[in-house]
Write an enzyme that holds these catalytic residues in place. Structure first.
Site, PDB file in Angstrom:
ATOM      1  N   ASP A  26       0.835  -1.202   0.000  1.00 23.12           N
ATOM      2  CA  ASP A  26       0.000   0.000   0.000  1.00 23.12           C
ATOM      3  C   ASP A  26       0.871   1.254   0.000  1.00 23.12           C
ATOM      4  O   ASP A  26       0.624   2.198  -0.756  1.00 23.12           O
ATOM      5  CB  ASP A  26      -0.935  -0.017   1.204  1.00 23.12           C
ATOM      6  CG  ASP A  26      -1.851   1.199   1.253  1.00 23.12           C
ATOM      7  OD1 ASP A  26      -2.507   1.494   0.232  1.00 23.12           O
ATOM      8  OD2 ASP A  26      -1.909   1.847   2.307  1.00 23.12           O
ATOM      9  N   ALA A  27       1.902   1.260   0.824  1.00 22.58           N
ATOM     10  CA  ALA A  27       2.796   2.417   0.904  1.00 22.58           C
ATOM     11  C   ALA A  27       3.592   2.589  -0.387  1.00 22.58           C
ATOM     12  O   ALA A  27       3.755   3.711  -0.885  1.00 22.58           O
ATOM     13  CB  ALA A  27       3.742   2.266   2.089  1.00 22.58           C
TER      14      ALA A  27
END
Length: 140
Positions: A19-20
């Site tokens: 996600d990051a």
């Protein structure tokens, strides 16, 4: 870490990292290719990084995943999650978690060339912006 070790990580941990990584990719791409106010950039980034946006991106790259990447995707998609999405269907939320797991897997395994390859496949249809040259101004 080694690919074999990366595959042993909890798929939700891989999704957390993925996600990051995906968020940074989207923000970097927007920062250097789209004119506009910061609020517009943030709105576009939020749309692309959302579960719905990730599910749309996944539609473009899913047929291209290797057998290994597909297995990581399935593990992420099917992992028992403790939270639910407020703004996406359960299907899109699960698909986006699987997508994030693949991104996280490739990142922790150090396969940035493969990440670049997958990101480049769908970016034109997702970003739909003309490139602008990066201009760096000195800070005074």
């Amino acid at each position: 870490i080694e690919r074999t070790q990366a595959k042993l990580l909890n798929p939700l941990v891989l999704a957390f990292v993925g996600d990051a990584v995906y968020s940074l990719y989207v923000r970097k791409r927007l920062a250097f290719q789209k004119e506009g106010k910061l609020s517009e950039l943030q709105a576009t980034a939020s749309k692309l990084v959302s579960a719905n946006g990730q599910s749309e991106f996944l539609n473009k790259v899913l047929p291209l995943l290797t057998e290994e990447e597909t297995e990581v995707y399935r593990r992420g998609r099917n992992a028992k999650k403790t939270t639910k999405s407020k703004n996406a269907s359960a299907v899109d939320y699960n698909r986006s978690t699987g997508f994030e797991a693949v991104v996280g897997f490739l990142y922790v395994a150090g396969d940035t060339a493969r990440l670049d390859e997958l990101f480049s496949v769908a970016e034109e249809s997702l970003f739909q912006v003309e490139s602008k040259p990066a201009v760096f101004k000195p800070i005074r």
